[in-house]
Design a protein around this motif. Structure first.
Motif, short mmCIF file in Angstrom:
data_model
loop_
_atom_site.label_atom_id
_atom_site.label_comp_id
_atom_site.label_asym_id
_atom_site.label_seq_id
_atom_site.Cartn_x
_atom_site.Cartn_y
_atom_site.Cartn_z
N THR A 190 0.78 -1.21 -0.21
CA THR A 190 -0.07 0.01 -0.04
C THR A 190 0.76 1.17 0.00
O THR A 190 2.08 1.33 0.61
N VAL B 73 -6.51 8.85 10.83
CA VAL B 73 -7.71 8.67 10.03
C VAL B 73 -7.35 8.60 8.66
O VAL B 73 -7.38 7.44 7.87
N ASP B 74 -6.57 9.56 8.14
CA ASP B 74 -6.18 9.59 6.80
C ASP B 74 -5.08 8.48 6.65
O ASP B 74 -4.95 7.81 5.44
N SER C 148 -5.00 5.57 8.18
CA SER C 148 -5.42 4.33 8.21
C SER C 148 -6.18 4.00 6.66
O SER C 148 -5.93 2.88 6.21
N VAL C 149 -6.89 5.00 6.14
CA VAL C 149 -7.50 4.76 4.95
C VAL C 149 -6.47 4.59 3.61
O VAL C 149 -6.35 3.62 3.03
N ARG C 150 -5.31 5.37 3.92
CA ARG C 150 -4.23 5.26 2.78
C ARG C 150 -3.44 4.03 2.92
O ARG C 150 -3.22 3.52 1.76
N GLY D 66 -4.59 1.22 4.27
CA GLY D 66 -5.57 0.01 4.42
C GLY D 66 -5.53 -0.69 5.65
O GLY D 66 -5.76 -2.08 5.59
N SER E 63 -6.36 -0.69 10.05
CA SER E 63 -7.41 -0.01 11.06
C SER E 63 -6.64 0.95 11.79
O SER E 63 -5.63 1.18 11.83
N ARG E 64 -7.48 1.90 12.20
CA ARG E 64 -7.22 3.00 12.83
C ARG E 64 -6.25 2.57 14.23
O ARG E 64 -5.19 3.34 14.37
#
Length: 261
Positions: A10, A58-59, A61-63, A65, A67-68
């Motif tokens: 990722t 948050v950003d 964790s999304v980038r 893939g 969990s926070r």
């Protein structure tokens, strides 16, 4: 998200866009530790420079893939090392890279004895416990595997100088508290036929907690030197993971620096 057993690659942007993270979900090494190691390596190489912003959890964790909580734990481990800082309204920022310099692979007991400091040891804890994720990662064992945790208070001339915590695979050897109060851990290991070969060590500093201050006869918040070490035997097996704190007012690390030819 990759399924269990897949190797996930990722990439995060903007600052992390130049990095290619390899997170192995089939590995016994926790994902947060894998992420923290790769971020730390990027800081050490200068790919992530002081002042670079990583964004918020948050950003990230999304980038990535992930969990926070996984991202939060990875970041916190580097905040604790002084490599990252959280800034309200800004996000996570690189502070500086950590300088590592090799020290001789020896025990504190041996060093103090050789210096004529008359070391003594009080064993505070000696028991078998399930390995927490950071200990498991350092020793290369599954999380929850049985490890021996050993807490000792080291004194010289009757004055406390260090709190030593060591984790060892429970099957490695029997650790007798009475013997450990009369000699050093590495001597016990050598007498059991364990040949220490190399180690990876990190030296840092932080403020003393209330409990540490009480045991070390310091004020709460006093400066402490920290040392984390994973030692390996001559087969490459991790045999000991140490997390120690030293009174900065009574102890220092001595380095010999050589110029590369």
């Amino acid at each position: 998200m990759a399924k269990s057993g897949d190797r996930s690659r990722t990439t995060a942007a903007p600052v992390l866009g130049a990095l290619d993270f390899a997170l192995d979900r089939s590995s016994p090494v926790p994902l947060y530790h894998q992420l923290a190691q790769q971020l730390e390596a990027a800081i050490e190489r200068g790919v992530l420079a002081p002042g670079n912003l990583l964004g918020n959890e948050v950003d990230l964790s999304v980038r990535l893939g992930l969990s926070r909580p996984t991202v939060r734990q990875a970041i916190q481990s580097l905040v604790d090392k002084g490599l990252l800082v959280r800034r309200r309204g800004v996000g996570t920022q690189v502070v500086h890279s950590q300088v590592r310099r090799p020290l001789e692979l020896s025990s504190l007991y041996d060093d103090l004895e050789a210096a004529g400091q008359g070391p003594t040891t009080e064993v505070v804890r000696n028991e078998v416990v399930p390995a927490a994720c950071d200990v498991a990662a350092a020793l290369g064992v599954p999380e929850g595997a049985e490890v021996t945790v050993l807490d000792r208070l080291r004194r010289t001339h009757g004055r406390p100088v260090a709190l030593l915590r060591n984790h060892l695979p429970a099957s490695l050897l029997d650790l007798d508290s009475a013997r450990l109060e009369s000699t050093g851990l590495y001597r016990v290991m050598r007498s059991a036929g364990i040949t220490l070969h190399s180690a990876r060590q990190t030296v840092g500093a932080r403020a003393a907690t209330a409990d540490e201050a009480s045991r070390l006869d310091e004020e709460e918040g006093a400066a402490l030197l920290t040392m984390r070490r994973t030692a390996y035997d001559d087969t490459g097996r991790a045999v000991e993971y140490g997390a120690h704190v030293y009174r900065a007012s009574h102890y220092s690390f001595d380095f010999q620096l050589l110029v590369r030819p």
